[in-house]
Design a protein around this motif. Structure first.
Motif, mmCIF file in Angstrom:
data_model
loop_
_atom_site.group_PDB
_atom_site.id
_atom_site.type_symbol
_atom_site.label_atom_id
_atom_site.label_comp_id
_atom_site.label_asym_id
_atom_site.label_seq_id
_atom_site.Cartn_x
_atom_site.Cartn_y
_atom_site.Cartn_z
ATOM 1 N N ILE A 435 120.365 78.037 164.245
ATOM 2 C CA ILE A 435 120.164 78.481 165.632
ATOM 3 C C ILE A 435 119.114 79.570 165.535
ATOM 4 O O ILE A 435 119.412 80.713 165.159
ATOM 5 C CB ILE A 435 121.466 78.997 166.264
ATOM 6 N N ALA A 436 117.877 79.207 165.827
ATOM 7 C CA ALA A 436 116.747 80.061 165.440
ATOM 8 C C ALA A 436 115.932 80.510 166.650
ATOM 9 O O ALA A 436 115.327 79.697 167.366
ATOM 10 C CB ALA A 436 115.846 79.318 164.457
ATOM 11 N N HIS A 437 115.933 81.813 166.861
ATOM 12 C CA HIS A 437 115.161 82.423 167.936
ATOM 13 C C HIS A 437 113.673 82.360 167.584
ATOM 14 O O HIS A 437 113.284 82.606 166.440
ATOM 15 C CB HIS A 437 115.589 83.887 168.098
ATOM 16 N N THR A 438 112.855 82.036 168.570
ATOM 17 C CA THR A 438 111.404 82.030 168.350
ATOM 18 C C THR A 438 110.833 83.380 168.762
ATOM 19 O O THR A 438 111.287 83.975 169.739
ATOM 20 C CB THR A 438 110.724 80.912 169.155
ATOM 21 N N PRO A 439 109.842 83.886 168.037
ATOM 22 C CA PRO A 439 109.262 85.195 168.368
ATOM 23 C C PRO A 439 108.419 85.095 169.631
ATOM 24 O O PRO A 439 107.315 84.563 169.618
ATOM 25 C CB PRO A 439 108.382 85.526 167.157
ATOM 26 N N THR A 440 108.925 85.627 170.739
ATOM 27 C CA THR A 440 108.200 85.510 171.999
ATOM 28 C C THR A 440 107.951 86.845 172.670
ATOM 29 O O THR A 440 107.494 86.888 173.792
ATOM 30 C CB THR A 440 108.976 84.613 172.986
ATOM 31 N N ARG A 441 108.245 87.944 172.001
ATOM 32 C CA ARG A 441 108.006 89.245 172.599
ATOM 33 C C ARG A 441 106.516 89.599 172.541
ATOM 34 O O ARG A 441 105.780 89.134 171.679
ATOM 35 C CB ARG A 441 108.802 90.326 171.861
ATOM 36 N N CYS A 442 106.100 90.473 173.457
ATOM 37 C CA CYS A 442 104.713 90.924 173.437
ATOM 38 C C CYS A 442 104.419 91.683 172.147
ATOM 39 O O CYS A 442 105.310 92.262 171.527
ATOM 40 C CB CYS A 442 104.429 91.804 174.645
ATOM 41 N N TYR A 443 103.169 91.671 171.774
ATOM 42 C CA TYR A 443 102.652 92.306 170.567
ATOM 43 C C TYR A 443 103.078 91.609 169.273
ATOM 44 O O TYR A 443 102.769 92.083 168.195
ATOM 45 C CB TYR A 443 103.052 93.796 170.475
ATOM 46 N N PHE A 467 119.147 71.459 164.341
ATOM 47 C CA PHE A 467 118.332 72.670 164.431
ATOM 48 C C PHE A 467 118.246 73.032 165.912
ATOM 49 O O PHE A 467 117.706 72.271 166.721
ATOM 50 C CB PHE A 467 116.932 72.461 163.864
ATOM 51 N N VAL A 468 118.812 74.189 166.272
ATOM 52 C CA VAL A 468 118.781 74.651 167.662
ATOM 53 C C VAL A 468 117.552 75.537 167.849
ATOM 54 O O VAL A 468 117.460 76.613 167.247
ATOM 55 C CB VAL A 468 120.062 75.434 168.023
ATOM 56 N N VAL A 469 116.617 75.059 168.635
ATOM 57 C CA VAL A 469 115.416 75.834 168.954
ATOM 58 C C VAL A 469 115.780 76.773 170.100
ATOM 59 O O VAL A 469 115.942 76.351 171.242
ATOM 60 C CB VAL A 469 114.242 74.916 169.343
ATOM 61 N N GLN A 484 117.882 65.916 163.982
ATOM 62 C CA GLN A 484 118.414 66.247 165.314
ATOM 63 C C GLN A 484 118.048 67.676 165.712
ATOM 64 O O GLN A 484 118.174 68.608 164.920
ATOM 65 C CB GLN A 484 119.932 66.079 165.334
ATOM 66 N N TYR A 485 117.615 67.810 166.963
ATOM 67 C CA TYR A 485 117.269 69.109 167.542
ATOM 68 C C TYR A 485 118.082 69.314 168.813
ATOM 69 O O TYR A 485 118.401 68.366 169.542
ATOM 70 C CB TYR A 485 115.794 69.186 167.916
ATOM 71 N N LEU A 486 118.361 70.578 169.101
ATOM 72 C CA LEU A 486 118.903 70.966 170.396
ATOM 73 C C LEU A 486 118.031 72.097 170.917
ATOM 74 O O LEU A 486 117.826 73.093 170.224
ATOM 75 C CB LEU A 486 120.361 71.434 170.271
#
Length: 521
Positions: A435-443, A467-469, A484-486
């Motif tokens: 369960i993997a957070h994507t880097p989406t913050r500014c900077y 794999f949980v996006v 498999q992705y979620l």
């Protein structure tokens, strides 16, 4: 909602203002809400950006200090208003439903923001997430289809307005094509003018047709329109709004962003943004507001900003404030609203199998390793994020639903030791779920998974069940082939939806709002 009839209040207030007070109405300050009492009392700010965690008591205190109503704006897509329920992201709405859902989503947000003390929102985001490398779109957009973004965006703008918020739809003319993060570098909108008008500007055109009250511009160079000057200093780019019949208020994006400050000093930027056609400036928090007013005053004195132009802008601002003041705040039905937000999260869950089969749940009686790649809130150079870190809540829920599971939490950029620890734990598990957070913050300078995370996935491919996006769906494109992705789109009550989907009690039915091309075995 229609504008109510207004009387002579705005004209009377304008007639009593000093020059500095008029110029102050053009400023939405970025100063800390702890440090602006004096400016507010003197009438030298038109309003301010309020980070979402600021209490309603503090906002009401500042309002009471000002003889002129303040515009109090929030960035609702980065988190949740203080004390509010948690709502889903724009991309969750796009994955889950239609324009009716988008309207109610924005309307309910608006009611909560108004109750907390805000009367304006920097949103909805009308950028079209066309570029997988784009660093400023992510889950705060409605996706990659211009027509769908237009439908959902216009509906959201109406929802905000009907709730009593002034929406500044953003980021005109659009961040969707360029890969740049404007917090770091100037964004470039590289397309011809006809494509720009028919695609990138379609969401604005539709929102304007439906009575949009406000627009925020981005720090964007659009060579097809102006080869030399970017927004916010380009009159040609601002002219596109006039061409589509827009008559609302315009505000710059933060003048503290490096994407514009690397090109223009504040002394030039403040007056030129007004001259180019903006009504309001989202001030540079590193430039004292009194100094910003001095830059504007100098431009009035030397004739660059004619006093007649200044008076017209201030009058428009005051009239909008009068409209907002005459909208009564409404009560929030919290149980109903919580159920609504949960329904978006449920409906947005999106399953994808590369073998074409239906989504397969995890087996609760097996030994499962959950690898949680987590990103906390950040405070970088004044850009406050109010996003909450739900990792603890997620772990508790997974342990409840999967009693034989082990959870390993790692940061976005794991160290060698952290990678080794996770790989060792994977050897002992029967199944692995990321369960993997994507880097989406500014900077951050990226919106894809870091090399360490991708290396771990390669090493554990044979054991990865799902794999949980968690966040930007485009990030899946750089992962090695998986079965498999979620996809879940962050914010709001998504933890419950993800857990039930992995357990098999909720069937994913959402549709990915962007064209993701995952690697196949």
């Amino acid at each position: 909602m229609r504008h109510k009839a207004i009387g002579d209040w705005a004209e009377n207030v304008l007639s009593r203002m000093t020059l500095k007070q008029k110029l102050g109405q053009l400023l939405l300050t970025r100063a800390s809400v702890q440090d602006i009492e004096e400016l507010v009392a003197e009438g030298l700010v038109g309003g301010f950006f309020a980070a979402n965690h600021v209490s309603s008591e503090r906002l009401e205190q500042l309002k009471s200090m000002s003889s002129i109503p303040l515009l109090i704006a929030q960035d609702l897509e980065v988190g949740f208003t203080a004390g509010s329920l948690k709502w889903s992201s724009a991309m969750s709405v796009a994955a889950a439903g239609d324009s009716r859902l988008a309207y109610e989503w924005a309307y309910r947000q608006g009611l909560e923001a108004r109750k907390a003390g805000a009367n304006a929102v920097f949103g909805p985001v009308l950028d079209i997430a066309m570029n997988p490398r784009g660093e400023l779109c992510g889950i705060r957009t409605f996706g990659a289809d211009p027509h769908r973004v237009a439908d959902l965006g216009a509906a959201a703008a109406r929802g905000y307005q009907d709730a009593g918020l002034l929406p500044f739809a953003k980021h005109f003319p659009g961040f969707g094509r360029g890969p740049q993060d404007a917090h770091i570098e100037l964004s470039v909108l590289d397309t011809d003018e006809n494509t720009l008008w028919e695609n990138d500007l379609l969401p604005y055109r539709k929102a304007v047709e439906q009575g949009l009250w406000g627009v925020m511009t981005g720090h964007i160079l659009a060579p097809a329109v102006d080869a030399d000057l970017p927004s916010p200093v380009s009159g040609a780019i601002m002219g596109l709004l006039s061409r589509m019949g827009f008559h609302g208020l315009t505000v710059t994006d933060s003048l503290a962003m490096k994407g514009i400050l690397y090109h223009y000093e504040a002394k030039h930027l403040y007056p030129q943004a007004i001259i180019s056609g903006h009504d309001l400036l989202l001030a540079d928090y590193q430039t004292p507001d009194r100094l910003g007013i001095a830059y504007l005053e100098e431009a009035v004195e030397d004739g660059r900003i004619p006093e007649e132009l200044l008076d017209r802008k201030v009058l428009r601002i005051l009239r909008m404030k009068e409209i907002l003041e005459n909208i009564a705040a409404q009560e929030v039905d919290r149980p109903q609203t919580a159920a609504f937000y949960q329904s978006i999260a449920d409906r947005s869950m999106t399953g994808l199998r590369t073998d074409g089969k239906s989504f397969q749940a995890l087996e609760a009686d097996r030994s499962i390793l959950f690898v949680i790649v987590s990103q906390d809130s950040v405070d970088v150079e004044g850009e406050l994020s109010a996003g909450e870190n739900p990792t603890s809540e997620l772990i508790l829920r997974l342990r409840e639903d999967f009693p034989h599971a082990r959870c390993e939490v790692i940061p976005l950029q794991p160290s060698t030791l952290e990678v080794q620890k996770v790989l060792q734990a994977g050897l002992q598990a029967e199944q692995v779920c990321y369960i993997a957070h994507t880097p989406t913050r500014c900077y951050m300078g990226t919106n894809t998974y870091m090399p360490g995370v991708r290396a771990m996935v390669r090493g554990m491919r044979s054991k990865i069940h799902t794999f949980v996006v968690w966040g930007n769906p485009y990030a899946a494109e750089e992962l090695p082939p998986l079965e498999q992705y979620l996809f879940c789109y962050d914010r709001g009550p998504w933890v419950d939806s993800v857990a039930r989907t992995l357990k098999g009690t909720l069937q994913p039915q959402g549709k990915i709002p962007v064209p993701v091309a995952v690697n196949r075995s």
